[in-house]
Structures are given as C-alpha cells and as structure tokens.
Scaffold this motif. Structure first.
Motif, short mmCIF file in Angstrom:
data_model
loop_
_atom_site.label_atom_id
_atom_site.label_comp_id
_atom_site.label_asym_id
_atom_site.label_seq_id
_atom_site.Cartn_x
_atom_site.Cartn_y
_atom_site.Cartn_z
N UNK A 98 0.73 -1.22 -0.13
CA UNK A 98 0.05 0.16 -0.09
C UNK A 98 0.72 1.22 0.32
N UNK A 99 2.05 1.36 0.66
CA UNK A 99 2.93 2.37 0.52
C UNK A 99 3.55 2.63 -0.48
N UNK A 100 3.90 1.71 -1.35
CA UNK A 100 4.28 1.64 -2.67
C UNK A 100 3.43 2.38 -3.56
N UNK A 101 2.13 2.17 -3.40
CA UNK A 101 1.21 2.99 -4.37
C UNK A 101 1.24 4.60 -4.20
N UNK A 102 1.55 4.77 -3.03
CA UNK A 102 1.58 6.50 -2.79
C UNK A 102 2.72 7.01 -3.54
N UNK A 103 3.60 6.37 -3.83
CA UNK A 103 5.21 6.69 -4.41
C UNK A 103 4.66 6.99 -5.90
N UNK A 104 3.54 6.62 -6.50
CA UNK A 104 3.17 6.66 -7.84
C UNK A 104 2.04 7.71 -7.84
N UNK A 105 1.49 8.17 -6.61
CA UNK A 105 0.53 8.85 -6.73
C UNK A 105 0.63 10.10 -5.42
N UNK A 107 2.04 10.74 -2.82
CA UNK A 107 3.36 11.03 -2.40
C UNK A 107 4.43 11.25 -3.59
N UNK A 108 3.94 11.10 -4.86
CA UNK A 108 4.81 11.27 -6.05
C UNK A 108 5.81 12.50 -5.75
N UNK A 109 4.88 13.64 -5.44
CA UNK A 109 5.59 15.20 -5.78
C UNK A 109 6.95 14.95 -4.69
N UNK A 110 6.95 14.20 -3.74
CA UNK A 110 8.30 14.31 -2.88
C UNK A 110 9.49 14.05 -3.63
N UNK A 111 9.36 13.18 -4.89
CA UNK A 111 10.53 12.75 -5.66
C UNK A 111 10.89 14.27 -6.54
N UNK A 112 10.19 14.84 -6.69
CA UNK A 112 10.35 16.16 -7.57
C UNK A 112 11.36 17.16 -6.94
N UNK A 113 11.58 17.08 -5.70
CA UNK A 113 12.53 17.91 -4.96
C UNK A 113 13.92 17.06 -4.30
#
Length: 174
Positions: A98-105, A107-113
């Motif tokens: 379930x956490x991994x789904x957030x990295x695509x949706x 919480x994906x914005x975190x990777x933009x910084x």
C-alpha cells in the motif's frame, strides 16, 4: 478508473491510511485480506499504468521486506509475544504494498525535490514504526537505537525507491 488526478491522489492517500491503521491495529492474516482488498480498489480506480505500477510495487515490497527482515534479525524491530521473527508478517508486507502505491500517486511529488526525500523520509519512516509500536503492532526493543536505525534505513530506502521509479519506471513519474 477515476479521471481526476486530484481525486485519485486523495483516494490513494485514504486507502493507504486506512490500510496502515487496519494492519497496525489488528495485525494478522484477516486484516491482510482487507489490505489486499484496499490494494485492489487502488489498482481498479486509481492506477493508470497498472502493469508498470505492479512491477514497481513488487520491487518495493521485496526491498522493504528485506529491510524489515534485517531489522527483525538485528533486534531493532520485534513482534509482541514472539521471541524471534524469521519472516516479515503478511500484514507488514501489505503495508509495504500500500505504501508503494503512494510513491506513484499521493506522495509522488516528494521525488520532484532532490533534497526532500532525504529530509522527510528518516523522520516519517521512523515515526510510522514508532507509532505502530505505540499501538502495539510491533516492538522497538531499544527505542532510541531502534528509531535511529529505522530512520537511517528510511534515509536509504526512500530515495532509492524514488531513484528506481525515475530510472526504471519513467512512465510512473509525475
């Protein structure tokens, strides 16, 4: 499938939080089935690139499971009432999925910084495990050492997962 990105992100976050709380409050096989149901709802309603997302989630579940296994083996993390844990319990694997789904949706914005994963992950990851311990799902045998080790692990794994998404699953980038 939901077309609005905002609605997908909100639903993704709600599904993750519901799954996390269910798994932490009622750890065991029955709640793992519930978490699987939440995961399926995500895949049906939120995921836009199911095959790639499933692959990415699989990679993250394996890496997260290995990290949790290391913590169990080193005595950083424990399960209440169980002396030694050889395998990560299914409900914890479900939380990773379930956490991994957030990295695509959601919480994906975190990777933009570039800097944000390194600042946020150690705090948020350690807080999640500490909270799970306070709710009785896991134990932190030496709280200070355990929290520090978990923070260090999240300092490594979270940026690594974002790097894997960016390098191998570019279609999942926001």
């Amino acid at each position: 499938m939901i077309t609005s990105e905002t609605v997908r992100n909100v639903l993704n976050f709600v599904l993750f939080q519901a799954g996390w709380f269910a798994c932490v409050l009622y750890p065991g096989l029955p709640v793992t089935a519930l978490a699987l149901g939440l995961f399926m709802v995500h895949m049906l309603l939120v995921s836009q690139k199911r095959f790639s997302e499933l692959q990415f989630i699989g990679v993250g579940v394996v890496l997260g499971g290995l990290l949790d296994t290391l913590w169990f083996r080193l005595g950083i993390l424990g399960i209440p009432g169980i002396e030694e844990t050889a395998v990560v319990p299914p409900w914890l694997v479900a939380i990773w999925a379930l956490f991994m789904t957030t990295l695509c949706h959601s919480l994906a914005w975190i990777g933009q910084h570039r800097w944000l994963p390194f600042v946020l992950a150690p705090f948020a990851g350690a807080l999640a495990y500490w909270s799970a311990a306070k709710l009785g799902a896991v134990t932190l045998p030496d709280t200070a050492l355990s929290v520090a080790a978990i923070a260090l692990g999240w300092l490594v794994i979270f940026p690594l997962l974002l790097f894997i998404r960016k390098s191998l699953y570019t279609e999942l980038e926001p």
